[in-house]
Design a protein around this motif. Structure first.
Motif, PDB file in Angstrom:
ATOM      1  N   THR A  19       0.815  -1.224   0.000  1.00 20.91           N
ATOM      2  CA  THR A  19       0.000   0.000   0.000  1.00 20.91           C
ATOM      3  C   THR A  19       0.846   1.271   0.000  1.00 20.91           C
ATOM      4  O   THR A  19       0.319   2.362   0.185  1.00 20.91           O
ATOM      5  N   ALA A  20       2.153   1.142  -0.213  1.00 20.18           N
ATOM      6  CA  ALA A  20       3.052   2.296  -0.091  1.00 20.18           C
ATOM      7  C   ALA A  20       3.110   3.127  -1.373  1.00 20.18           C
ATOM      8  O   ALA A  20       2.981   2.609  -2.479  1.00 20.18           O
ATOM      9  N   ASP A  21       3.327   4.445  -1.188  1.00 18.91           N
ATOM     10  CA  ASP A  21       3.522   5.363  -2.310  1.00 18.91           C
ATOM     11  C   ASP A  21       5.005   5.577  -2.596  1.00 18.91           C
ATOM     12  O   ASP A  21       5.367   5.994  -3.705  1.00 18.91           O
ATOM     13  N   LEU A  22       5.850   5.310  -1.605  1.00 17.64           N
ATOM     14  CA  LEU A  22       7.274   5.604  -1.716  1.00 17.64           C
ATOM     15  C   LEU A  22       8.042   4.581  -0.885  1.00 17.64           C
ATOM     16  O   LEU A  22       7.543   4.112   0.142  1.00 17.64           O
ATOM     17  N   ALA A  23       9.237   4.265  -1.320  1.00 21.80           N
ATOM     18  CA  ALA A  23      10.089   3.329  -0.581  1.00 21.80           C
ATOM     19  C   ALA A  23      11.424   3.990  -0.271  1.00 21.80           C
ATOM     20  O   ALA A  23      12.048   4.584  -1.150  1.00 21.80           O
ATOM     21  N   VAL A  24      11.831   3.867   0.984  1.00 26.24           N
ATOM     22  CA  VAL A  24      13.168   4.285   1.390  1.00 26.24           C
ATOM     23  C   VAL A  24      13.999   3.014   1.534  1.00 26.24           C
ATOM     24  O   VAL A  24      13.779   2.218   2.442  1.00 26.24           O
ATOM     25  N   ILE A  25      14.926   2.827   0.610  1.00 23.11           N
ATOM     26  CA  ILE A  25      15.789   1.640   0.630  1.00 23.11           C
ATOM     27  C   ILE A  25      17.104   2.018   1.289  1.00 23.11           C
ATOM     28  O   ILE A  25      17.846   2.857   0.768  1.00 23.11           O
ATOM     29  N   LEU A  26      17.354   1.432   2.458  1.00 19.48           N
ATOM     30  CA  LEU A  26      18.558   1.764   3.206  1.00 19.48           C
ATOM     31  C   LEU A  26      19.702   0.832   2.843  1.00 19.48           C
ATOM     32  O   LEU A  26      19.505  -0.359   2.616  1.00 19.48           O
ATOM     33  N   ILE A  27      20.886   1.397   2.804  1.00 17.18           N
ATOM     34  CA  ILE A  27      22.110   0.640   2.579  1.00 17.18           C
ATOM     35  C   ILE A  27      23.128   1.050   3.627  1.00 17.18           C
ATOM     36  O   ILE A  27      23.342   2.247   3.859  1.00 17.18           O
ATOM     37  N   ASP A  28      23.718   0.082   4.294  1.00 20.53           N
ATOM     38  CA  ASP A  28      24.791   0.345   5.251  1.00 20.53           C
ATOM     39  C   ASP A  28      26.026   0.765   4.449  1.00 20.53           C
ATOM     40  O   ASP A  28      26.514   0.009   3.604  1.00 20.53           O
TER      41      ASP A  28
END
Length: 635
Positions: A133-142
């Motif tokens: 149901t998301a409009d945006l994704a924050v993809i985290l990278i170490d």
């Protein structure tokens, strides 16, 4: 929220003006987003920081947070922000996210719902839930680890689920001394991967969720970065206007609202387009047409409703319409079919069994469906198409789906609500897969049911009997074939027209191409079920003797028969007794490892839960068992 609750360090909010605060936020735009990535990339810490910096923490929460932080230790800082989100005790103890945690916060410009999704591979299915149901994704990278397999898997799923706004948050920059070269290298590597899976654009931001760099304001530690910090970007990003509002009207019917004899409305969430009173509409799959008479909402009658709104529609004509059907624009109907190509994300510990019947839920409709063996599985690292006979946990593959009836649908690219579905195991009721429809198979459009003048009623009346299927199930050596043979002879003496289908016999012809893997056993029973159905259409009494070890397949056969025609007979013989008989020597071979996938030894047998008849062969003879079955069929 109670009147005694206050937020931590509020600028203008105190307990007595909470109502004014809520009114101020009522008309702001809403952004739903997820955080995802690999394990320990800092997703929970980032969300905790956003909640803290947006002043959405109550004073009692802050006190508890500080106490928990002191208990677990926080690398010299007062607060462990991850503890704001890691709500489960198991999560706090292990320092990981297991479930999807949803949090609400707001700034002066926008409201937000954020889903913190798990990073561990075994919880990828939970990530799919959060992303749906998301409009945006924050993809985290170490920043220390760079791009990992789970980063690629989550990115692929985000793109697959139709999320077009992606933020690449390179986290823990403080642990690499805010090195610009490290950031640029990661962004360059991710860009190459994004291009390979079709992600057209993303926004990269160097951050430190722990230290707060580039979260709410520009960090002095990254003077080389000239882009927007994360929160200002989230406040201003233009989420792609719901493309479904610009398309033709679609509304799956969730509920038929009939409070009295004077009102009959159809309630649901509009999945696409706009609708106004007077618009011509069509109800699918029946194809009946009418026009919109009224649009009813809690606020009263409406002159217009758009995608994303829940309303009740009344029609100008009394036509058949029920839950699961779809009301669409008359001139732009959906496709209707019962065979599709679809992409599946497998979410269950038990692998996909080709040919097994699952529940398929799409929109507001639930139907029975089977999946064929995958055309291919997708390697999330290389995007290579791999040969596959099944799909296991977290696998992504493409396969053909067949439903037991025609359903209205859209491709997932065109409409997420009417092109996305889930598969549910009929026995465990667990969601086993998420699916996205590509298109209907051409053969689904070219095959039509040919009506005949003489139907099953005529065939049955000619034989002066009621068709039925006597389905004998039990372990090998339980006595099924012996009992079935006696049943047929007793019915023959009563001048009944019968046919006996035996497990071994059909494997010499119809099913000679099948082995004994779980998938082959499923297909074996599917074919027998279809043959038995044709024989009942011919007016016959069909007697079957098959181990048929899985409840799902026995239930599938029951579902395709007329009500009351399927009589399940459980020939209940304990394993040790069946093994002592071992007329064919099969148990001995299985125990010696010479015969694989043998039911009761290295393949399971699922006992019927509510059979029409249960026969204990340790208590009665085969002749007595046959008499019981005949008396059940012909009282």
């Amino acid at each position: 929220m109670t009147t005694t609750d206050t937020f931590y360090k509020p600028d203008s909010l105190v307990s007595e003006n909470i109502d004014a605060y809520l009114q101020m936020h009522q008309h702001k735009t809403m952004l739903r987003f997820i955080t995802c990535g690999s394990v320990d990339d800092g997703k929970s810490t980032l969300i905790g920081r956003l909640l803290y910096d947006s002043k959405m923490i109550f004073e009692d929460q802050l006190a508890a947070l500080k106490a928990d932080s002191e208990r677990v230790g926080t690398q010299g800082q007062d607060i462990d922000f991850a503890l704001l989100v890691d709500g489960l005790a198991a999560e706090r103890e292990q320092g990981i996210t297991i479930d999807v945690a949803y949090r609400f916060f707001a700034t002066e410009k926008r409201k937000f719902i954020v889903a913190d999704t798990p990073g561990h591979e075994q919880y990828t299915r939970n990530m799919v839930t959060g992303a749906s149901t998301a409009d945006l994704a924050v993809i985290l990278i170490d920043a220390r680890k760079g791009i990992l397999t789970q980063t690629r898997r989550h990115s692929h799923l985000v793109h697959l689920l139709g999320i077009r706004n992606i933020v690449l948050a390179v986290n823990k920059m403080d642990l690499v001394d805010y090195d610009e070269a490290t950031f640029n290298r990661i962004v360059s590597e991710y860009r190459a991967f994004a291009d390979s899976i079709g992600i057209e654009a993303f926004t990269a931001i160097p951050i430190s969720g722990f230290k707060g760099d580039n979260i709410t304001s520009q960090s002095e530690n990254t003077g080389w970065f000239t882009g927007s910090p994360l929160l200002p970007y989230l406040e201003t990003v233009e989420v792609e206007e719901d493309r479904d509002q610009n398309g033709p009207f679609r509304m799956p019917v969730q509920w038929v609202n009939r409070p009295n004899l004077d009102f009959r409305g159809f309630a649901g969430l509009i999945a696409g387009g706009t609708v106004k009173p007077g618009d011509p509409v069509r109800v699918l799959p029946s194809g009946k047409t009418s026009t919109i008479a009224r649009i009813v909402s809690l606020e009263g009658d409406r002159e217009e409703a758009v995608a994303g709104e829940s309303v009740t529609l009344t029609l100008a004509d009394e036509i058949d319409c029920s839950r699961g059907q779809v009301i669409v624009a008359a001139q732009s109907p959906l496709e209707v079919a019962d065979q599709f190509e679809a992409k599946l994300v497998w979410m269950d510990e038990a692998e996909l069994v080709a040919g097994r019947a699952y529940w398929l839920k799409i929109g507001t409709q639930t139907v029975s469906a089977t999946a064929q063996a995958p055309k291919y599985e997708i390697n999330v690292n290389t995007q290579e198409h791999l040969a596959a006979k099944t799909l296991d946990l977290n696998a992504i593959g493409v396969t053909n789906i067949t439903t037991d009836r025609e359903i209205p649908f859209s491709s997932y690219v065109e409409n997420r609500d009417l092109g996305g579905f889930i598969l549910i195991d009929k026995i465990t009721h667990q969601t086993v897969a998420a699916g996205m429809i590509h298109f209907a198979l051409r053969r689904a459009q070219n095959i039509h049911w040919q009506a005949t003048d003489l139907g099953r009623e005529h065939h049955a009346s000619m034989k002066h009997q009621k068709p039925a299927v006597l389905w004998l199930t039990g372990l090998s050596g339980s006595g099924k074939s012996t009992i079935a043979n006696m049943v047929e002879k007793q019915l023959a003496r009563m001048n009944r027209h019968t046919f006996l289908l035996d497990g071994d016999n059909v494997r010499h012809g119809l099913n000679k191409d099948l082995g004994f893997t779980e998938a082959d056993r499923v297909e074996n029973i599917r074919r027998i079920g279809e043959v038995a159905k044709l024989m009942t259409d011919a007016g016959l009494i069909v007697i079957t003797a098959f181990i048929s070890p899985f409840r799902s397949e026995r239930d599938m056969v029951r579902s395709i028969m007329q009500p009351g025609e399927f009589i399940e007979v459980f020939v209940d013989t304990p394993l040790e007794v069946a093994e002592q008989r071992d007329v064919k020597g099969l148990y001995a071979k299985a125990r010696a490892g010479e015969l694989k996938n043998f039911t009761g030894i290295d393949s399971p047998y699922e006992h019927p839960e509510a059979p029409e008849l249960r026969i204990d062969t340790t208590e009665i003879t085969a002749e007595e068992a046959a008499a019981m079955i005949v008396s059940r069929l012909i009282p």
